[in-house]
Design a protein around this motif. Structure first.
Motif, PDB file in Angstrom:
ATOM      1  N   GLY A  80       0.795  -1.223   0.000  1.00  0.00           N
ATOM      2  CA  GLY A  80       0.000   0.000   0.000  1.00  0.00           C
ATOM      3  C   GLY A  80       0.826   1.271   0.000  1.00  0.00           C
ATOM      4  O   GLY A  80       0.580   2.174   0.809  1.00  0.00           O
ATOM      5  N   PRO A  81       1.800   1.413  -0.884  1.00  0.00           N
ATOM      6  CA  PRO A  81       2.634   2.619  -0.899  1.00  0.00           C
ATOM      7  C   PRO A  81       1.851   3.827  -1.390  1.00  0.00           C
ATOM      8  O   PRO A  81       0.812   3.711  -2.061  1.00  0.00           O
ATOM      9  N   THR A  82       2.365   5.000  -1.049  1.00  0.00           N
ATOM     10  CA  THR A  82       1.791   6.250  -1.520  1.00  0.00           C
ATOM     11  C   THR A  82       2.911   7.107  -2.088  1.00  0.00           C
ATOM     12  O   THR A  82       4.094   6.783  -1.967  1.00  0.00           O
ATOM     13  N   GLU A  83       2.539   8.230  -2.675  1.00  0.00           N
ATOM     14  CA  GLU A  83       3.563   9.130  -3.209  1.00  0.00           C
ATOM     15  C   GLU A  83       4.453   9.661  -2.096  1.00  0.00           C
ATOM     16  O   GLU A  83       5.650   9.870  -2.287  1.00  0.00           O
ATOM     17  N   ASP A  84       3.891   9.874  -0.909  1.00  0.00           N
ATOM     18  CA  ASP A  84       4.678  10.356   0.227  1.00  0.00           C
ATOM     19  C   ASP A  84       5.454   9.237   0.915  1.00  0.00           C
ATOM     20  O   ASP A  84       6.431   9.506   1.624  1.00  0.00           O
ATOM     21  N   TRP A  85       5.013   8.018   0.767  1.00  0.00           N
ATOM     22  CA  TRP A  85       5.699   6.855   1.357  1.00  0.00           C
ATOM     23  C   TRP A  85       5.779   5.764   0.290  1.00  0.00           C
ATOM     24  O   TRP A  85       5.044   4.803   0.288  1.00  0.00           O
ATOM     25  N   PRO A  86       6.705   5.945  -0.667  1.00  0.00           N
ATOM     26  CA  PRO A  86       6.762   5.030  -1.811  1.00  0.00           C
ATOM     27  C   PRO A  86       7.508   3.742  -1.475  1.00  0.00           C
ATOM     28  O   PRO A  86       8.329   3.691  -0.558  1.00  0.00           O
ATOM     29  N   ILE A  87       7.210   2.724  -2.239  1.00  0.00           N
ATOM     30  CA  ILE A  87       7.998   1.496  -2.201  1.00  0.00           C
ATOM     31  C   ILE A  87       9.161   1.655  -3.165  1.00  0.00           C
ATOM     32  O   ILE A  87       9.055   2.380  -4.162  1.00  0.00           O
ATOM     33  N   ILE A  88      10.283   1.011  -2.877  1.00  0.00           N
ATOM     34  CA  ILE A  88      11.404   0.977  -3.809  1.00  0.00           C
ATOM     35  C   ILE A  88      11.304  -0.316  -4.604  1.00  0.00           C
ATOM     36  O   ILE A  88      11.286  -1.407  -4.020  1.00  0.00           O
ATOM     37  N   LEU A  89      11.185  -0.195  -5.908  1.00  0.00           N
ATOM     38  CA  LEU A  89      11.203  -1.366  -6.791  1.00  0.00           C
ATOM     39  C   LEU A  89      12.552  -1.399  -7.479  1.00  0.00           C
ATOM     40  O   LEU A  89      12.871  -0.524  -8.303  1.00  0.00           O
ATOM     41  N   ASN A  90      13.351  -2.357  -7.103  1.00  0.00           N
ATOM     42  CA  ASN A  90      14.705  -2.467  -7.625  1.00  0.00           C
ATOM     43  C   ASN A  90      14.719  -3.469  -8.773  1.00  0.00           C
ATOM     44  O   ASN A  90      14.300  -4.624  -8.599  1.00  0.00           O
ATOM     45  N   LEU A  91      15.169  -3.044  -9.945  1.00  0.00           N
ATOM     46  CA  LEU A  91      15.085  -3.851 -11.160  1.00  0.00           C
ATOM     47  C   LEU A  91      16.492  -4.270 -11.586  1.00  0.00           C
ATOM     48  O   LEU A  91      17.147  -3.599 -12.379  1.00  0.00           O
ATOM     49  N   PRO A  92      16.970  -5.380 -11.075  1.00  0.00           N
ATOM     50  CA  PRO A  92      18.382  -5.730 -11.286  1.00  0.00           C
ATOM     51  C   PRO A  92      18.677  -6.400 -12.625  1.00  0.00           C
ATOM     52  O   PRO A  92      17.883  -7.188 -13.132  1.00  0.00           O
ATOM     53  N   ALA A  93      19.829  -6.048 -13.174  1.00  0.00           N
ATOM     54  CA  ALA A  93      20.421  -6.866 -14.222  1.00  0.00           C
ATOM     55  C   ALA A  93      21.309  -7.856 -13.468  1.00  0.00           C
ATOM     56  O   ALA A  93      22.531  -7.705 -13.400  1.00  0.00           O
ATOM     57  N   THR A  94      20.668  -8.847 -12.860  1.00  0.00           N
ATOM     58  CA  THR A  94      21.376  -9.792 -11.994  1.00  0.00           C
ATOM     59  C   THR A  94      22.525 -10.453 -12.736  1.00  0.00           C
ATOM     60  O   THR A  94      23.621 -10.622 -12.204  1.00  0.00           O
ATOM     61  N   VAL A  95      22.258 -10.826 -13.969  1.00  0.00           N
ATOM     62  CA  VAL A  95      23.298 -11.261 -14.892  1.00  0.00           C
ATOM     63  C   VAL A  95      23.117 -10.433 -16.158  1.00  0.00           C
ATOM     64  O   VAL A  95      22.066 -10.480 -16.789  1.00  0.00           O
ATOM     65  N   GLU A  96      24.134  -9.661 -16.501  1.00  0.00           N
ATOM     66  CA  GLU A  96      24.027  -8.815 -17.688  1.00  0.00           C
ATOM     67  C   GLU A  96      24.044  -9.697 -18.930  1.00  0.00           C
ATOM     68  O   GLU A  96      25.023 -10.396 -19.194  1.00  0.00           O
ATOM     69  N   ALA A  97      22.933  -9.681 -19.677  1.00  0.00           N
ATOM     70  CA  ALA A  97      22.780 -10.629 -20.780  1.00  0.00           C
ATOM     71  C   ALA A  97      22.510  -9.966 -22.123  1.00  0.00           C
ATOM     72  O   ALA A  97      22.339 -10.662 -23.122  1.00  0.00           O
ATOM     73  N   ALA A  98      22.471  -8.637 -22.159  1.00  0.00           N
ATOM     74  CA  ALA A  98      22.166  -7.945 -23.414  1.00  0.00           C
ATOM     75  C   ALA A  98      22.873  -6.603 -23.423  1.00  0.00           C
ATOM     76  O   ALA A  98      23.446  -6.167 -22.420  1.00  0.00           O
ATOM     77  N   THR A  99      22.811  -5.938 -24.555  1.00  0.00           N
ATOM     78  CA  THR A  99      23.409  -4.612 -24.652  1.00  0.00           C
ATOM     79  C   THR A  99      22.624  -3.630 -23.777  1.00  0.00           C
ATOM     80  O   THR A  99      21.439  -3.844 -23.492  1.00  0.00           O
ATOM     81  N   PRO A 100      23.263  -2.554 -23.318  1.00  0.00           N
ATOM     82  CA  PRO A 100      22.593  -1.662 -22.362  1.00  0.00           C
ATOM     83  C   PRO A 100      21.349  -0.992 -22.906  1.00  0.00           C
ATOM     84  O   PRO A 100      20.473  -0.606 -22.133  1.00  0.00           O
ATOM     85  N   ASN A 101      21.223  -0.855 -24.217  1.00  0.00           N
ATOM     86  CA  ASN A 101      20.001  -0.263 -24.758  1.00  0.00           C
ATOM     87  C   ASN A 101      18.798  -1.155 -24.510  1.00  0.00           C
ATOM     88  O   ASN A 101      17.664  -0.672 -24.335  1.00  0.00           O
ATOM     89  N   VAL A 102      19.013  -2.467 -24.485  1.00  0.00           N
ATOM     90  CA  VAL A 102      17.914  -3.382 -24.192  1.00  0.00           C
ATOM     91  C   VAL A 102      17.460  -3.201 -22.744  1.00  0.00           C
ATOM     92  O   VAL A 102      16.252  -3.179 -22.447  1.00  0.00           O
ATOM     93  N   TYR A 103      18.416  -3.057 -21.835  1.00  0.00           N
ATOM     94  CA  TYR A 103      18.065  -2.823 -20.431  1.00  0.00           C
ATOM     95  C   TYR A 103      17.298  -1.510 -20.296  1.00  0.00           C
ATOM     96  O   TYR A 103      16.302  -1.430 -19.557  1.00  0.00           O
ATOM     97  N   ALA A 104      17.721  -0.471 -21.029  1.00  0.00           N
ATOM     98  CA  ALA A 104      16.996   0.801 -20.989  1.00  0.00           C
ATOM     99  C   ALA A 104      15.569   0.627 -21.501  1.00  0.00           C
ATOM    100  O   ALA A 104      14.622   1.194 -20.933  1.00  0.00           O
ATOM    101  N   ASP A 105      15.395  -0.144 -22.571  1.00  0.00           N
ATOM    102  CA  ASP A 105      14.042  -0.428 -23.058  1.00  0.00           C
ATOM    103  C   ASP A 105      13.208  -1.118 -21.978  1.00  0.00           C
ATOM    104  O   ASP A 105      12.017  -0.802 -21.787  1.00  0.00           O
ATOM    105  N   GLN A 106      13.815  -2.071 -21.276  1.00  0.00           N
ATOM    106  CA  GLN A 106      13.096  -2.782 -20.217  1.00  0.00           C
ATOM    107  C   GLN A 106      12.663  -1.825 -19.108  1.00  0.00           C
ATOM    108  O   GLN A 106      11.532  -1.902 -18.611  1.00  0.00           O
ATOM    109  N   ILE A 107      13.550  -0.905 -18.743  1.00  0.00           N
ATOM    110  CA  ILE A 107      13.227   0.050 -17.679  1.00  0.00           C
ATOM    111  C   ILE A 107      12.121   0.998 -18.130  1.00  0.00           C
ATOM    112  O   ILE A 107      11.158   1.263 -17.393  1.00  0.00           O
TER     113      ILE A 107
END
Length: 565
Positions: free
Chosen positions: A199-226
């Motif tokens: 139940g996060p809010t704008e004043d109390w947001p959740i952090i969603l961490n999106l890891p490239a746990t294993v880098e498997a593609a060019t960085p533009n692909v990761y940017a597209d994913q983000i």
């Protein structure tokens, strides 16, 4: 290696995002920074840090301005648990700093994590579970629904355990581990489910961490994913999008930067990129990349050598000599052409009307990081005249004329070839002194003292004492000026005939402590040429000493020519 690697490996699929926006964006503000040196970094070294080293590293992070620090994995062992609990109750955590701990989505581990943070003023509990097909099928042997339920159950435990400890300001972070190799729709589905529980809010947001746990593609692909994730996440304003890139393909920094352009708010990484396998994103590099674009990263690396010293001590790993910004050699030029360009760049920098940094080969001013300019140019057998000229100017204030640089370069090259190593400042200065007879024992002429007077006919009279081959002689000569009267003295008294074809002088230093340097290019009647150098507190005397230096050079060259014949 396979001649046909496509039989074993498949290209990473592209993201269907034809209207992507990130390529036209630029980074204009710094992200939130999270250091995971005490977690990811610590688990990636041969001998994990003890409490003393962890404390020293933590204090370094505070000094450079990091406000979010992942301090450990409480369930990893009692040592880890005890350090975290001691730290949060030690008074060492400033009020504006939030500590973070990491836990897998398991009930016992989550409860243990909250216990380690008992007494904390503010803390983040970082929950994660892997989502990608390889992990689901091979590691867990679970369906998408089962993996989703792990995340939901873990999120509920976060809420329940936090409610038991109302005196701490709690923040929640969720990582869909292996995000970079998971299906985007499934990552969105799981993160949305976690958000519904928290139940996060704008004043109390959740952090969603999106890891490239294993880098498997060019960085533009990761940017597209983000970008895809940010555009399709419901209640986006209630989430801080965090990036945790690894460096398996060598582009962890690039992926993080493009991810920021794609809409992320926060970066996790380690100082100088320590971490599993090839390492985590290097916070130093990302921050100083921003700095070179005119953006204050909010982190202070003005004494980067101190930072390196602490990191190397705590990790027991060296920072590579070529590591961006921090490596010992990253601001160093050995190549002659590079040295010449850098030297000219510094000269131009001192003459321009603004403060903009424009020095070839140096994207950042080393002085901003606490490095001195002397280390910028170092001399070996590959170096040119710009290298030693820079060293002599930095260490001794000498601004050698161009043709004198050419003349001296043969001495430097000969010494470098002879020694077979890099030449330091003392080597170069000693070679310069010997080449131009500055205070060396083996010289024919040495000035003892002199006086100058003006004759009734307007000519100048030089009268002095010169030591010749170890014996003092009184000599004199007449000319239109001091230089010509000394030339006449050398010719009439010692048979040393020379013509001055170039003369220059300059002050060394300023004010009452200033000295003077004089340079004379000479030519003998037989066409031989050379240089003389004189140094003194008095500019006129420096000129006289330069002429005697030239006479020593001419005499030595004449003997060498006679012997050769």
């Amino acid at each position: 290696m396979l001649r046909d690697p496509s039989a074993k490996y498949r290209p990473f699929p592209q993201v269907d995002l034809p209207d992507r926006q990130w390529p036209t964006r630029t980074i204009t503000t710094p992200p939130r920074w999270l250091s995971t040196d005490l977690r990811d970094g610590n688990q990636s070294i041969i001998d994990p840090m003890d409490r003393a080293k962890k404390t020293r590293f933590f204090e370094l992070l505070l000094d450079i301005g990091v406000k979010e620090i992942e301090v450990g994995f409480p369930a990893a062992g009692q040592t880890e648990f005890d350090f975290i609990n001691w730290l949060v109750n030690s008074g060492k955590v400033p009020d504006d700093v939030t500590v973070q701990v990491l836990t897998q989505a398991r009930e016992d581990l989550i409860r243990r994590s909250f216990e380690s943070l008992e007494g904390a003023r503010s803390a983040t509990v970082h929950l994660y579970n892997a989502l990608s097909p390889a992990w689901r099928d091979i590691v867990f042997r679970m369906s998408r629904q089962e993996v989703r339920q792990i995340a939901v159950k873990g999120a509920q435990l976060l809420v329940d355990e936090a409610a038991k400890r109302p005196d701490t300001k709690w923040h929640f972070q969720y990582s869909p581990e292996t995000f970079s190799t998971a299906e985007l729709d499934f990552s969105l589905e799981v993160c949305e489910a976690v958000m519904k529980v928290v139940g996060p809010t704008e004043d109390w947001p959740i952090i969603l961490n999106l890891p490239a746990t294993v880098e498997a593609a060019t960085p533009n692909v990761y940017a597209d994913q983000i970008e895809y994730f940010c555009r399709n996440l419901p209640n986006r304003e209630a989430a801080v999008i965090s990036l945790h890139t690894h460096n398996d393909r060598g582009t962890g920094v690039a992926a993080a930067e493009l991810g920021l352009m794609a809409g992320a708010d926060r970066i996790e990484g380690c100082l100088f990129g320590n971490g599993e396998r090839t390492g985590n994103c290097c916070i130093v590099t990302v921050a100083l990349n921003m700095y070179t674009q005119g953006i204050d990263p909010g982190l202070d690396f003005s004494d980067i050598d101190r930072v390196i010293e602490t990191v190397e001590y705590c990790n027991a790993l060296p920072v590579h000599e070529r590591h961006p910004y921090g490596g010992e050699l990253v601001f160093t030029a050995f190549s002659g052409s590079h040295q010449d360009a850098i030297k000219k760049g510094f000269e131009a920098q001192g003459q321009q009307n603004d403060d903009l940094w424009r020095v070839p080969y140096l994207p950042i001013d080393p002085a901003d990081l606490g490095r001195n300019y002397e280390a910028v140019i170092r001399v070996n057998s590959q170096s040119g005249k710009g290298g030693f000229a820079w060293v002599l100017e930095q260490r001794h204030g000498l601004k050698l004329p161009k043709r004198l640089q050419i003349d001296f370069s043969r001495h430097v090259q000969q010494l470098a070839d002879q020694l077979g190593r890099e030449l330091n400042g003392d080597d170069i200065w000693e070679a310069f002194r010997k080449a131009y007879f500055l205070g060396v024992e083996k010289r024919r002429f040495r000035l003892v003292d002199y006086a100058e007077s003006r004759a009734s006919d307007g000519t100048r009279m030089f009268a002095g004492t010169v030591e010749v081959d170890g014996e003092e002689q009184s000599v004199s000569g007449r000319g239109k000026g001091l230089i010509s009267s000394v030339l006449a003295t050398l010719r009439d008294s010692f048979g040393v005939a020379m013509e001055v074809i170039d003369y220059s002088e300059h002050a060394i230093g300023s004010g009452v402590d200033a000295n003077a340097a004089a340079y004379i290019e000479w030519e003998a009647p037989d066409g031989r040429t050379g240089w003389g150098v004189g140094l003194d507190e008095d500019v006129a005397t420096a000129g006289v000493r330069a002429l005697l230096s030239a006479a020593n050079s001419a005499s030595k060259a004449g003997k060498a020519g006679t012997k050769a014949k």
